[in-house]
Design an enzyme around this catalytic site. Structure first.
Site, mmCIF file in Angstrom:
data_model
loop_
_atom_site.group_PDB
_atom_site.id
_atom_site.type_symbol
_atom_site.label_atom_id
_atom_site.label_comp_id
_atom_site.label_asym_id
_atom_site.label_seq_id
_atom_site.Cartn_x
_atom_site.Cartn_y
_atom_site.Cartn_z
ATOM 1 N N ASP A 105 0.821 -1.218 0.000
ATOM 2 C CA ASP A 105 0.000 0.000 0.000
ATOM 3 C C ASP A 105 0.851 1.263 0.000
ATOM 4 O OD1 ASP A 105 1.020 -0.365 2.514
ATOM 5 O OD2 ASP A 105 -0.855 -0.043 3.586
ATOM 6 N N LYS A 156 3.409 3.757 17.210
ATOM 7 C CA LYS A 156 2.528 4.896 17.489
ATOM 8 C C LYS A 156 2.916 5.639 18.776
ATOM 9 C CE LYS A 156 -1.143 3.248 14.679
ATOM 10 N NZ LYS A 156 -2.305 2.472 14.484
HETATM 11 P P1 GTP Z 1 -5.943 -1.555 7.600
HETATM 12 O O1 GTP Z 1 -6.873 -2.674 7.935
HETATM 13 O O2 GTP Z 1 -6.686 -0.337 7.127
HETATM 14 O O3 GTP Z 1 -4.951 -1.235 8.690
HETATM 15 O O4 GTP Z 1 -5.040 -1.977 6.324
HETATM 16 P P2 GTP Z 1 -4.198 -3.326 6.046
HETATM 17 O O5 GTP Z 1 -5.072 -4.504 6.226
HETATM 18 O O6 GTP Z 1 -3.594 -3.178 4.685
HETATM 19 O O7 GTP Z 1 -3.099 -3.346 7.160
HETATM 20 P P3 GTP Z 1 -1.672 -2.667 7.150
HETATM 21 O O8 GTP Z 1 -1.773 -1.327 6.482
HETATM 22 O O9 GTP Z 1 -1.111 -2.705 8.512
HETATM 23 O O10 GTP Z 1 -0.822 -3.685 6.260
HETATM 24 C C1 GTP Z 1 0.445 -3.377 5.732
HETATM 25 C C2 GTP Z 1 0.683 -4.246 4.511
HETATM 26 O O11 GTP Z 1 0.713 -5.634 4.884
HETATM 27 C C3 GTP Z 1 -0.412 -4.115 3.469
HETATM 28 O O12 GTP Z 1 0.210 -4.140 2.207
HETATM 29 C C4 GTP Z 1 -1.284 -5.342 3.694
HETATM 30 O O13 GTP Z 1 -1.877 -5.784 2.480
HETATM 31 C C5 GTP Z 1 -0.288 -6.371 4.199
HETATM 32 N N1 GTP Z 1 -0.830 -7.331 5.181
HETATM 33 C C6 GTP Z 1 -1.351 -7.052 6.404
HETATM 34 N N2 GTP Z 1 -1.701 -8.178 7.039
HETATM 35 C C7 GTP Z 1 -1.401 -9.216 6.190
HETATM 36 C C8 GTP Z 1 -1.542 -10.655 6.277
HETATM 37 O O14 GTP Z 1 -2.019 -11.234 7.271
HETATM 38 N N3 GTP Z 1 -1.115 -11.386 5.204
HETATM 39 C C9 GTP Z 1 -0.584 -10.780 4.096
HETATM 40 N N4 GTP Z 1 -0.205 -11.563 3.071
HETATM 41 N N5 GTP Z 1 -0.440 -9.435 3.980
HETATM 42 C C10 GTP Z 1 -0.843 -8.673 5.018
#
Ligand code: GTP
Length: 361
Positions: A105, A156
């Site tokens: 992201d 944070k």
């Molecule tokens: P929020 O729910 O809005 O916090 O977004 P998010 O689900 O993308 O969480 P976050 O921004 O913390 O994740 C950072 C990156 O790790 C993103 O590119 C997510 O797609 C990825 N990510 C988070 N959790 C997982 C997981 O359990 N498995 C995989 N494969 N990718 C994950």
């Protein structure tokens, strides 16, 4: 060397937009976000990447296919979410050699070759890329020593804990295989909250590379709009298959833009979209393929996904509208507003900030 892009998150902060389109493939100037990261890998000489997926993996595969931005794509689909650390371990085995990891992201102009060169020069076991932000309190703050070694992680932090530091985890890592094997297979683990603090505790050669260029994480609707504004402002707009049909309006070849449409900032009009007479665009706007904008509508800082219909005379500001959604005629919206896939606002709907209307009640 193996490249893994973490693309398995649920993107809860971007709901409702991410209810049926995972965050890593939301459109950015009408191209999936992952394409920008793949381009960064391609620029550093990578020919293949693994997309680490868990939430709606079929949707990601449908959008990205087997090849994108000049790279072959593989998919690692977790049976259940393994967290950012467990996901890396699941997608790459230590036998793959050095692993480069990207959060799915992030939009940035990082020079990955420079990061890899730094990693080798330092003799690092793990390298994390940091970025400087104005307000680090919403991120993972990373404290480093004068030698570039990582000393501490503060998730944070409060302002009183930051001690003037503004370097945060930018979501790009290089990991040598012996450190990857510290992560147990099939176990849920957070790379930032569990794996990295463990490396610090063990005194491993864990270094930080500070990226001084552009960086944004597209976690919220506000940042999603800002990423569009930045892309349109900072880069010359050269979109394949588009031409500037009116000053500031870059339209795909089969899009129809009425004469006299006014743009007070850059506008992208996708394939087959139609823009009616007397339409005015302010700041920036991006219309996805097949959108229609009714006569006399005013759009300011809006991003509309595929097939969105805006009725005549609508006034929209800060709107992100999901696929096939409809905003009726004379709808008025100001402030940030996200409408999910297939959402429908009837004619004359309106929304504005409440301001001080209830003051004294
Ligand atoms: P929020 O729910 O809005 O916090 O977004 P998010 O689900 O993308 O969480 P976050 O921004 O913390 O994740 C950072 C990156 O790790 C993103 O590119 C997510 O797609 C990825 N990510 C988070 N959790 C997982 C997981 O359990 N498995 C995989 N494969 N990718 C994950």
């Amino acid at each position: 060397m193996h490249a893994v892009i973490l693309a398995g998150g649920k993107g809860t902060r971007l709901r409702p937009l991410t209810l049926d389109l995972p965050k890593p493939v939301v459109p950015l100037l009408n191209r999936p976000l992952l394409e920008y990261q793949l381009a960064m890998l391609a620029a550093a000489g990578f020919g293949r990447a693994t997309l680490s997926t868990s939430y709606q993996p079929d949707r990601i595969r449908e959008v990205m296919g087997d090849r994108s931005a000049g790279l072959d794509l593989g998919y690692a689909v977790e049976p259940e979410p393994l967290g950012t650390g467990g996901a890396v371990r699941f997608a790459a085995s230590p036998a793959d050699g050095t692993v480069v990891v990207f959060n799915g992201d992030i939009l940035s102009d990082l020079d990955l070759s420079a990061v890899l060169e730094f990693h080798r020069r330092k003799g690092a076991g793990v390298t994390i890329v940091l970025s400087e932000v104005e307000d680090p309190t919403n991120y993972g703050l990373v404290v480093t020593g004068a030698d570039g070694r990582v000393r501490q992680f503060l998730e944070k932090p409060g302002w009183d804990e930051t001690d003037g530091l503004r370097t945060i985890n930018a979501g790009t890592y290089v990991i040598e295989p012996e450190y990857l094997s510290l992560i147990k297979e099939g176990v849920h683990l957070s790379i930032e909250r569990e794996f990295f603090p463990l490396l610090v505790e063990r005194g491993d050669p864990f270094y930080a590379y500070v990226h001084r260029g552009y960086w944004i994480d597209i976690g919220t609707v506000g940042k999603y709009l800002k990423a569009h504004a930045d892309l349109l402002r900072l880069r010359p707009l050269t979109l394949p298959g588009h031409r500037e049909v009116l000053p500031g309006i870059h339209a795909a070849e089969d899009a129809v833009v009425a004469a006299g449409v006014e743009a007070r900032g850059p506008v992208v009009v996708g394939r087959g979209a139609r823009v009616g007479e007397g339409v005015v665009f302010s700041r920036f706007c991006v219309l996805g393929p097949g959108c229609t904008i009714g006569d006399g509508a005013h759009l300011d800082a809006c991003v509309l996904w595929d097939g969105v219909r805006v009725g005549e005379g609508a006034r929209l500001q800060g709107v992100v509208a999901g696929q096939e959604s409809r905003l009726g005629s004379h709808t008025r919206i100001s402030g940030l507003f996200a409408l999910g896939t297939g959402g429908h606002l009837p004619d004359y709907s309106h929304h504005a900030e409440m301001g001080e209307i209830l003051e004294g009640e």
